[in-house]
Design a protein around this motif. Sequence first.
Motif, PDB file in Angstrom:
ATOM      1  N   ALA A  21     -32.558 -32.667  11.528  1.00  0.00           N
ATOM      2  CA  ALA A  21     -32.796 -32.295  12.707  1.00  0.00           C
ATOM      3  C   ALA A  21     -32.964 -33.910  13.419  1.00  0.00           C
ATOM      4  N   ASP A  22     -31.939 -33.767  14.426  1.00  0.00           N
ATOM      5  CA  ASP A  22     -33.009 -34.746  15.194  1.00  0.00           C
ATOM      6  C   ASP A  22     -32.914 -34.026  16.768  1.00  0.00           C
ATOM      7  N   LEU A  23     -33.750 -33.900  17.209  1.00  0.00           N
ATOM      8  CA  LEU A  23     -34.373 -33.560  18.333  1.00  0.00           C
ATOM      9  C   LEU A  23     -33.821 -34.351  19.762  1.00  0.00           C
ATOM     10  N   ALA A  24     -34.515 -35.269  19.812  1.00  0.00           N
ATOM     11  CA  ALA A  24     -34.076 -36.146  21.127  1.00  0.00           C
ATOM     12  C   ALA A  24     -32.921 -36.067  21.454  1.00  0.00           C
ATOM     13  N   VAL A 112     -41.535 -27.895  16.660  1.00  0.00           N
ATOM     14  CA  VAL A 112     -41.302 -27.234  17.577  1.00  0.00           C
ATOM     15  C   VAL A 112     -41.948 -26.540  18.281  1.00  0.00           C
ATOM     16  N   ALA A 113     -42.400 -25.712  16.939  1.00  0.00           N
ATOM     17  CA  ALA A 113     -43.201 -24.186  16.922  1.00  0.00           C
ATOM     18  C   ALA A 113     -44.565 -24.712  17.474  1.00  0.00           C
ATOM     19  N   TRP A 123     -37.949 -28.075  24.356  1.00  0.00           N
ATOM     20  CA  TRP A 123     -37.181 -26.665  23.637  1.00  0.00           C
ATOM     21  C   TRP A 123     -37.760 -25.819  24.668  1.00  0.00           C
ATOM     22  N   SER A 124     -37.040 -24.061  24.941  1.00  0.00           N
ATOM     23  CA  SER A 124     -37.719 -23.434  25.907  1.00  0.00           C
ATOM     24  C   SER A 124     -37.873 -22.141  24.919  1.00  0.00           C
ATOM     25  N   PRO A 125     -38.871 -21.703  25.417  1.00  0.00           N
ATOM     26  CA  PRO A 125     -39.360 -20.802  24.337  1.00  0.00           C
ATOM     27  C   PRO A 125     -38.137 -20.151  23.259  1.00  0.00           C
ATOM     28  N   GLU A 126     -37.623 -19.836  24.800  1.00  0.00           N
ATOM     29  CA  GLU A 126     -35.952 -18.803  24.588  1.00  0.00           C
ATOM     30  C   GLU A 126     -35.423 -19.892  23.599  1.00  0.00           C
ATOM     31  N   LEU A 127     -35.519 -21.156  23.623  1.00  0.00           N
ATOM     32  CA  LEU A 127     -33.919 -21.842  22.831  1.00  0.00           C
ATOM     33  C   LEU A 127     -34.741 -21.514  21.726  1.00  0.00           C
TER      34      LEU A 127
END
Length: 352
Positions: A21-24, A112-113, A123-127
């Motif tokens: 994954a490329d988060l940016a 991410v976690a 990211w939000s917790p929901e995402l």
Amino acid sequence: MADDRFQSRFAADASLLPHMADLANDRILVALLGEADYRAASFLDQRLLTNRIGREWTGWTALPDLGPAAPRPDFIFHIGHVGSTLVSRLLAEVTGVLPLREPMLLRTLAQVAERIERPESLWSPELYRARLAQAVGWLGRGFAPGQRAMVKASSVITAIADDLTGPDGRALFLTVPLPRYIETILAGEASMAETQTQASARMARLARLLPDFPHALWQLPPVTRVAMSWLCEMASAQRALPPGDPRYLWVDFEAMLADPAAALAAQATHFGLPVDGARIHAALAGPIMRQYSKAPEHGYSPDLRRELQAQAAADHAPAIAEAIAWVEAIAARYKSLGDLPIHGDQEVRCSS
């Protein structure tokens, strides 16, 4: 229409691996693999990307969500350098499952976690929860109807193991007693270097698990840092993969080597996979047990493992004793650690 065709193919075709994954830029690198590529690969990380492997970036939202009905993979979690790649190869040989060894996407999800409650989280917790479920669905695809997938995660993924397995999932957790772990790490220059590189992140994770943690990494000598790594992964597993939960089978790899046929049968049974004594015998008699599982071109065996451990124990005896005493003191301080199998069959019961 082209996007619809791609989504339909991706949903059913395990040859399209969501590699990294490329988060940016919110995108996924999709790599094209055959089933033989999965079975041969020791790591589904950056080492996979040779010129032979086709790949292309695509937006995360362009990939389908397979939904709750998607097959979920089984999982092998571990503390690192405890035979997880060997177990993955043996179970794939014995049961026909599709092995996915250390998919890189899971490392990103674990990163991410770690930051999900912090201001810098992308990211939000929901995402995070939605995309983790989506990724688990992707990794559960097989090449044939009914083929099960089995993910052998990297050791740092244990921190999110409960999120990955879900309420109905099954997993193995591979460990060894602390002395054998230290000896194994000390016996290999590369494993020692890797463990020291990961020590800072593991120390931070351990400190989050144990309130008012009284130590700093700079205070610990190298062998004690190895012991701290064992403690971090064991503490993470106790929280994410509690040993009393029937979904999780804790396996002492040293004990497994004493009777691998019985261990493989028990592991297959745990996953609800067929147990075929002839296939187990053939797998154990074949080349897998005589190769270094992470690099099969090199020879390795349980006997050689024991010889290297014994040499490391002799060469580093005072430092190993100091490191074990350090872990025992932490175990005595924190009741939340429960019973740590520091010495294998002898458990250390924590007090106050």
